[in-house]
Design a protein around this motif. Structure first.
Motif, short mmCIF file in Angstrom:
data_model
loop_
_atom_site.label_atom_id
_atom_site.label_comp_id
_atom_site.label_asym_id
_atom_site.label_seq_id
_atom_site.Cartn_x
_atom_site.Cartn_y
_atom_site.Cartn_z
N TRP A 70 0.84 -1.21 0.00
CA TRP A 70 0.00 0.00 0.00
C TRP A 70 0.87 1.25 0.00
CZ3 TRP A 70 -3.82 2.52 -1.56
CH2 TRP A 70 -4.20 3.73 -0.99
N ILE A 71 1.94 1.26 0.75
CA ILE A 71 2.84 2.42 0.78
C ILE A 71 3.39 2.69 -0.61
CG2 ILE A 71 5.04 3.30 1.69
CD1 ILE A 71 4.43 1.61 4.24
N GLU A 72 3.82 1.64 -1.30
CA GLU A 72 4.35 1.80 -2.66
C GLU A 72 3.28 2.32 -3.62
OE1 GLU A 72 7.52 1.82 -3.62
OE2 GLU A 72 7.86 1.56 -1.47
N ARG A 73 2.08 1.75 -3.53
CA ARG A 73 0.98 2.19 -4.40
C ARG A 73 0.64 3.65 -4.12
NH1 ARG A 73 -1.24 1.40 -9.24
NH2 ARG A 73 -3.43 2.00 -9.22
N TYR A 74 0.59 4.05 -2.86
CA TYR A 74 0.30 5.42 -2.44
C TYR A 74 1.32 6.39 -3.06
CZ TYR A 74 -1.03 9.12 0.91
OH TYR A 74 -1.46 10.28 1.49
N LYS A 75 2.59 6.00 -3.01
CA LYS A 75 3.65 6.83 -3.59
C LYS A 75 3.53 6.89 -5.11
CE LYS A 75 7.16 5.95 -0.06
NZ LYS A 75 8.47 5.29 0.17
N GLN A 76 3.35 5.72 -5.75
CA GLN A 76 3.26 5.66 -7.21
C GLN A 76 2.14 6.53 -7.74
OE1 GLN A 76 2.64 1.49 -7.89
NE2 GLN A 76 4.83 1.01 -7.89
N GLN A 77 1.02 6.53 -7.06
CA GLN A 77 -0.16 7.28 -7.50
C GLN A 77 -0.17 8.72 -6.98
OE1 GLN A 77 -2.41 6.09 -9.76
NE2 GLN A 77 -0.88 4.47 -9.87
N ASN A 78 0.85 9.09 -6.21
CA ASN A 78 0.94 10.44 -5.62
C ASN A 78 -0.34 10.78 -4.85
OD1 ASN A 78 2.22 12.87 -5.02
ND2 ASN A 78 1.28 13.89 -6.77
N TYR A 79 -0.83 9.82 -4.08
CA TYR A 79 -2.07 10.01 -3.34
C TYR A 79 -1.97 11.09 -2.27
CZ TYR A 79 -4.61 6.12 -5.49
OH TYR A 79 -5.28 5.31 -6.37
N VAL A 80 -0.76 11.45 -1.88
CA VAL A 80 -0.62 12.52 -0.90
C VAL A 80 -1.27 13.81 -1.42
CG1 VAL A 80 1.65 13.35 -1.65
CG2 VAL A 80 0.96 13.59 0.75
N SER A 81 -1.32 13.98 -2.74
CA SER A 81 -1.88 15.20 -3.32
C SER A 81 -3.41 15.26 -3.22
CB SER A 81 -1.45 15.35 -4.78
OG SER A 81 -2.01 14.33 -5.57
N ILE A 82 -4.07 14.12 -3.00
CA ILE A 82 -5.54 14.13 -2.91
C ILE A 82 -6.06 13.56 -1.59
CG2 ILE A 82 -5.85 13.99 -5.41
CD1 ILE A 82 -6.69 10.99 -4.91
N ASP A 83 -5.19 13.03 -0.75
CA ASP A 83 -5.61 12.38 0.48
C ASP A 83 -6.34 13.39 1.38
OD1 ASP A 83 -5.79 11.13 2.97
OD2 ASP A 83 -3.85 10.12 2.76
N PRO A 84 -7.65 13.20 1.58
CA PRO A 84 -8.41 14.17 2.37
C PRO A 84 -8.00 14.20 3.84
CG PRO A 84 -9.78 12.29 1.82
CD PRO A 84 -8.49 12.11 1.08
#
Length: 122
Positions: A66-80
């Motif tokens: 999950w950490i890798e997927r979160y980074k790959q998708q740049n989810y930090v930019s949309i994580d509410p």
């Protein structure tokens, strides 16, 4: 609150104090998770004085995939939860986040696939 809650809290504080010079705080975070019977924990801190690189400090017990997927998708930019955490002084309940668009629906769907649920507090 139960005596067990407080004894765990003080034990955690003691472990953190002993470990403050150590770059790897994962063992303390993992102890916190298991002491309170939580599925996962994420700790994010800005301006952490022991952090030599001056980058934000992050320690999590999430699955590595999950950490890798979160980074790959740049989810930090949309994580509410991240956004709410920076704009609120009070804790944020994850389930209050409303996936209004497709990106957020995908984010929450993938998080669930990796075992990271919508129930949490930041």
């Amino acid at each position: 609150m139960s005596l067990n809650f407080y004894s765990s809290y003080f034990e955690i504080m003691e472990k953190m104090k002993k470990n403050e010079k150590n770059e790897n705080h994962h063992d303390v975070i993992e102890f916190m998770r298991s002491s309170y019977g939580l599925k996962t924990i994420a700790y994010f801190g800005l301006n952490v004085t022991t952090n030599i690189s001056n980058e934000p400090f992050l320690s999590v017990t999430y699955p590595n995939d999950w950490i890798e997927r979160y980074k790959q998708q740049n989810y930090v930019s949309i994580d509410p939860v991240i956004k709410a955490g920076f704009s609120n002084l009070l804790p944020v309940e994850w389930s209050a986040a409303n996936p209004r668009n497709e990106k957020l629906k995908t984010f929450f769907g993938e998080a669930a696939e990796f075992g990271v649920g919508r129930s949490g507090l930041t």
